[in-house]
Design a protein around this motif. Structure first.
Motif, short mmCIF file in Angstrom:
data_model
loop_
_atom_site.label_atom_id
_atom_site.label_comp_id
_atom_site.label_asym_id
_atom_site.label_seq_id
_atom_site.Cartn_x
_atom_site.Cartn_y
_atom_site.Cartn_z
N GLY A 1 23.05 -34.41 58.26
CA GLY A 1 23.28 -35.73 58.67
C GLY A 1 23.93 -35.38 60.23
N TRP A 2 24.03 -36.39 59.99
CA TRP A 2 24.32 -36.50 62.32
C TRP A 2 25.78 -36.06 62.30
N VAL A 3 25.08 -35.46 63.55
CA VAL A 3 27.07 -34.68 64.31
C VAL A 3 27.70 -36.03 64.78
N ASP A 4 28.70 -36.18 65.00
CA ASP A 4 30.05 -37.52 65.18
C ASP A 4 30.27 -36.59 65.82
N THR A 5 31.82 -35.72 65.36
CA THR A 5 32.12 -35.10 66.72
C THR A 5 31.89 -33.34 66.53
N VAL A 6 32.27 -32.80 68.23
CA VAL A 6 31.80 -31.73 68.09
C VAL A 6 33.58 -30.66 69.04
N ARG A 7 33.88 -30.20 67.82
CA ARG A 7 35.68 -29.57 68.24
C ARG A 7 35.17 -28.64 68.84
N ASP A 8 34.90 -27.36 69.95
CA ASP A 8 34.90 -26.62 70.40
C ASP A 8 35.76 -25.68 71.20
N HIS A 9 36.46 -24.83 70.00
CA HIS A 9 37.89 -23.57 70.59
C HIS A 9 37.32 -22.63 70.99
N GLY A 10 36.37 -22.62 71.50
CA GLY A 10 36.09 -21.13 72.16
C GLY A 10 35.00 -20.23 71.63
N GLY A 11 36.24 -20.14 70.33
CA GLY A 11 35.66 -18.79 68.66
C GLY A 11 35.08 -20.39 68.19
N SER B 1 29.55 -16.37 61.19
CA SER B 1 28.29 -15.85 61.57
C SER B 1 28.47 -16.77 63.04
N ALA B 2 27.77 -15.35 63.41
CA ALA B 2 27.68 -15.51 65.13
C ALA B 2 26.65 -16.27 65.57
N ALA B 3 25.27 -16.31 64.57
CA ALA B 3 23.93 -17.15 64.21
C ALA B 3 24.54 -18.68 64.95
N ALA B 4 24.47 -18.81 63.62
CA ALA B 4 25.56 -20.45 63.75
C ALA B 4 26.25 -21.14 64.17
N THR B 5 26.94 -19.93 65.04
CA THR B 5 28.38 -19.98 65.88
C THR B 5 28.04 -21.54 67.03
N GLU B 6 27.37 -20.51 67.15
CA GLU B 6 25.81 -20.67 68.56
C GLU B 6 24.95 -22.16 68.88
N ILE B 7 24.97 -21.49 67.35
CA ILE B 7 23.89 -22.83 67.52
C ILE B 7 24.76 -24.74 67.40
N ALA B 8 25.84 -24.08 66.54
CA ALA B 8 26.61 -25.18 66.61
C ALA B 8 27.17 -25.92 67.92
N LYS B 9 27.54 -24.58 68.92
CA LYS B 9 28.36 -24.84 70.17
C LYS B 9 26.96 -25.35 70.96
N SER B 10 25.73 -25.39 71.17
CA SER B 10 24.10 -26.58 71.32
C SER B 10 24.33 -28.03 70.83
N THR B 11 24.76 -27.65 69.41
CA THR B 11 25.16 -29.46 68.95
C THR B 11 25.71 -30.18 69.59
N LEU C 1 17.77 -30.15 62.90
CA LEU C 1 16.58 -31.07 62.81
C LEU C 1 16.08 -31.82 64.25
N ASN C 2 16.51 -32.44 64.79
CA ASN C 2 16.66 -33.37 65.67
C ASN C 2 17.89 -32.87 66.63
N THR C 3 17.25 -33.17 68.05
CA THR C 3 18.17 -33.95 68.81
C THR C 3 17.96 -35.10 69.36
N SER C 4 19.63 -35.47 69.68
CA SER C 4 19.59 -36.77 70.77
C SER C 4 20.43 -37.42 71.54
N ARG C 5 19.68 -37.50 72.95
CA ARG C 5 19.69 -38.51 74.30
C ARG C 5 21.57 -39.28 74.09
N THR C 6 21.80 -39.34 75.25
CA THR C 6 23.26 -39.62 74.29
C THR C 6 23.56 -41.43 74.33
N PRO C 7 23.78 -41.80 73.36
CA PRO C 7 23.80 -42.84 72.71
C PRO C 7 24.42 -44.03 73.78
#
Length: 593
Positions: free
Chosen positions: A23-33, A55-65, A104-110
């Motif tokens: 799906g599409w990332v609706d919102t990301v709430r990054d609490h540092g960890g 999963s450190a790897a998954a969290t790292e990718i999540a951080k970049s979304t 799967l794909n990045t997006s420009r800021t809407p």
RNA sequence: GGGGUCUUAGCUCAAUUGGUUAGAGCGCCGGCCUGUCACGCCGGAGGUUGCGGGUUCAAGUCCCGUAGAUCCCGCCA
């Protein structure tokens, strides 16, 4: 398989299961960890939790979304702690522990915010330019899904009654009467043009001659006229035609159709049969051929009250064959004088000398420029007839019925909007029947009110010879909440009568032959009695969805000027394309700087 | 074809009578933050005030023109 579930279906039933969501990332709430991602698709939103401890790897990718990135998440379904259940989400009892996250794909800021509250305030122009982003909003998707459900229910219902959906041509013949046609140049025979259909009118009648008996179509129609909030240059009609029927049969079919559509749209089924009134009654009581029955405020005829009045203005109108009518705008006594001035101007454009009124003040006294001319009897009669109470605003119109009714009808609507008395969730249908067959143009010529194939009311046929302007037609509209949903008639199936009709309309012999020759010919080969109706599908969808403009229920609508802001259509074309279809441009001069 | 309203940051809006360096919220970028769900905190970038002309010492603000948007009237048998 890219996903095992959608973002709207996981619940406590799936606890412990390993799922993959896309799906599409609706919102990301990054609490540092720990990081929360609301993952969105058409079906809903599911919270994904990425924890470096899982999963450190998954969290790292999540951080970049970022918002609107398209991602795939694999992980186990887990119950949320009791105090962290989100009641506003259908999936709020659970969350998915993201142990594998793939971008799967990045997006420009809407270019505009996609969340509902904010997006609904953004200029529509901007949203239409990027309609594919606007379409990601749940409310827009709901509109399209509702439209789909309606279409399914129409097809199911019509099929159950043995109607056959037949597609009629999009490239067809231009018919100069009615709306302006969209023209399509023809390459093969230079100088000739197809037209896009304004409606499949003649085709559906010819299908009846062809023995199809019961036809319907969700038909695309095209009209090159200026637009409105509830009008698009291309639109869809539920087009219906039936053989061997009278109007009564047709009402029955359409009553049932509308009831199914209401049900399929999640509204209560209306009580059947739907109410009916004649065109004459609609005009007399509501001042409109599409009365809004969600509120009262009916027009009252005061001819009886003022039959012997001393008030010269009213007396003169009555003597001249005119009418005195009024409406009681309950609770509107407090409208600013500016508003009454505006309505007085409107009265003048409707042929009236002015607008008389009574404001009933707090102490019960009547504030009015004309009451001083009324007798006690007249005042009491008025009070009874119009149910006049404290806080009311009574508006009078005196002139010919032809002018008074539409004028008061307009005031009735404007006043009700001002007063805010129109219930939002009411659905009030009515048939309006026995429309006049003709209307008179400024030049005194008769033109068809509906279309030239409309059958006159049998008992009015003699009028065609003596006073054709008074002839009523077997023509009807179906109206919902003051909106004309559809319009139809029983057609003329006798070529001789059809020929007479063209004579009355002063269609020349040549015109008759070139425009309607095929239809007249077809009628001469055993045309069955038939009739039908066409319902505006977009308009119906709009009313079912409760939206503001018809664009809310069209995937890719055009703007006010018929421009598709996303595709940038219409556009210029190559000289070669023009040459191929034998077109030379003759453009108006462009002002130079 | 005619009338109303609108146009200032990516979005939604503010800017006193025409007066200092055009602001705010959201979004965006960077940093911090392990239970949020409108996350929070700190910092930063971002502007030809639709465009053209005029008045003025001075124009986002006043005037004229123009473009675009939107709603309505005409039109839509």
């Amino acid at each position: 398989m890219k996903r095992t579930h959608t973002c709207g279906e996981l619940s406590t039933k799936h606890l412990g299961e390993t799922t993959t969501l896309c799906g599409w990332v609706d919102t990301v709430r990054d609490h540092g960890g720990i990081i929360f991602i609301d993952l969105r698709d058409r079906y809903g939103i599911t919270q994904v939790v990425c924890d470096p401890d899982d999963s450190a790897a998954a969290t790292e990718i999540a951080k970049s979304t970022r918002s609107e990135y398209v991602i795939q998440v694999k992980g186990a379904v887990r119950a949320r702690p009791a105090d962290m259940v989100n009641k506003r989400l259908a999936t709020g009892d659970i969350e998915v522990v993201g142990t594998e996250v793939t971008v799967l794909n990045t997006s420009r800021t809407p270019p505009f915010p996609l969340d509902e509250d904010k997006a609904s305030k953004v200029h529509e122009e901007l949203r239409l330019e990027s309609r594919y982003l606007d379409l990601r909003r749940p409310s827009v998707q709901r509109g399209l899904i509702l439209r789909h459900k309606m279409a399914i229910s129409v097809r199911k219902y019509m099929d159950s009654l043995d109607f056959v959906e037949v597609e009629t041509p999009i490239l067809t013949k231009s018919t100069p009467e009615g709306a302006r046609d969209y023209l399509v140049p023809n390459r093969v025979t230079p100088g000739t043009f197809y037209a896009l259909p304004q409606a499949p009118q003649q085709y559906k009648q010819l299908l009846m001659v062809g023995g199809m008996d019961r036809y319907f179509q969700l038909a695309r129609c095209f009209r090159d006229e200026d637009l409105r909030a509830d009008r698009q240059p291309e639109f869809t009609q539920i087009d219906v035609e039936m053989s061997f029927v009278d109007a009564e049969d047709l009402y029955g079919v359409i009553d049932g159709l509308l009831a199914s559509v209401m049900e399929s749209s999640g509204h209560p089924r209306p009580e059947l049969p739907l109410p009916r009134m004649s065109w004459h009654e609609a005009m007399e009581r509501f001042g409109s051929d599409k009365p809004d029955l969600r509120f009262g405020w009916e027009l009252q005829d005061l001819g009886g009250v003022f039959a012997d009045t001393d008030f010269k203005v009213f007396g003169k109108v009555l003597q001249g064959g005119g009418v005195i009518k009024a409406i009681n705008c309950k609770g509107l006594a407090g409208v600013p004088i500016r508003q009454i001035d505006e309505w007085t101007e409107l009265a003048k454009t409707h042929g009236m000398g002015g607008l008389a009124f009574i404001r009933v003040q707090e102490d019960g006294t009547w504030k009015s420029p004309i009451v001083k001319f009324f007798s006690e009897t007249e005042i009491e009669a008025l009070r009874g007839k119009l149910d006049i109470e404290t806080g009311d605003l009574v508006l009078f119109a005196a002139e010919s019925a032809k002018n008074v009714n539409p004028f008061l009808g307009k005031l009735r609507l404007e006043g009700a909007h001002l007063a805010g008395i129109i219930p939002k969730d009411a659905f009030k249908f009515t048939w309006v029947t026995e429309f006049p067959l003709f209307e008179e143009t400024d030049g005194g010529r008769l033109v068809s009110m509906h279309h030239p194939f409309t059958s006159p009311l049998p008992e009015d046929v003699p009028l065609l010879e003596t006073d054709p302007g008074k002839t009523r037609a077997v023509a009807y509209d179906i109206v919902l909440n003051g909106v004309e949903l559809g319009s139809g008639s029983i057609r003329i199936h006798d070529p001789v009568q059809q020929g007479k009709m063209f004579d009355l309309l002063r269609v020349s012999a040549e015109e008759k032959e070139s425009r309607f020759g095929h239809l007249l010919k077809a009628l001469a080969y055993g045309a069955p009695p038939h009739g039908g109706i066409a319902l505006g599908f977009d308009r119906l969808a709009l009313l079912m969805a409760g939206g503001k403009t018809i664009r809310d229920v069209i995937a890719f609508p055009k703007n006010h000027k018929g421009i598709d802001l996303m595709m940038d259509a219409p556009s210029t074309v190559d000289a070669k394309q023009l040459h191929d279809v034998h077109i030379q441009l003759d453009l108006p001069p462009v002002l130079e700087d």
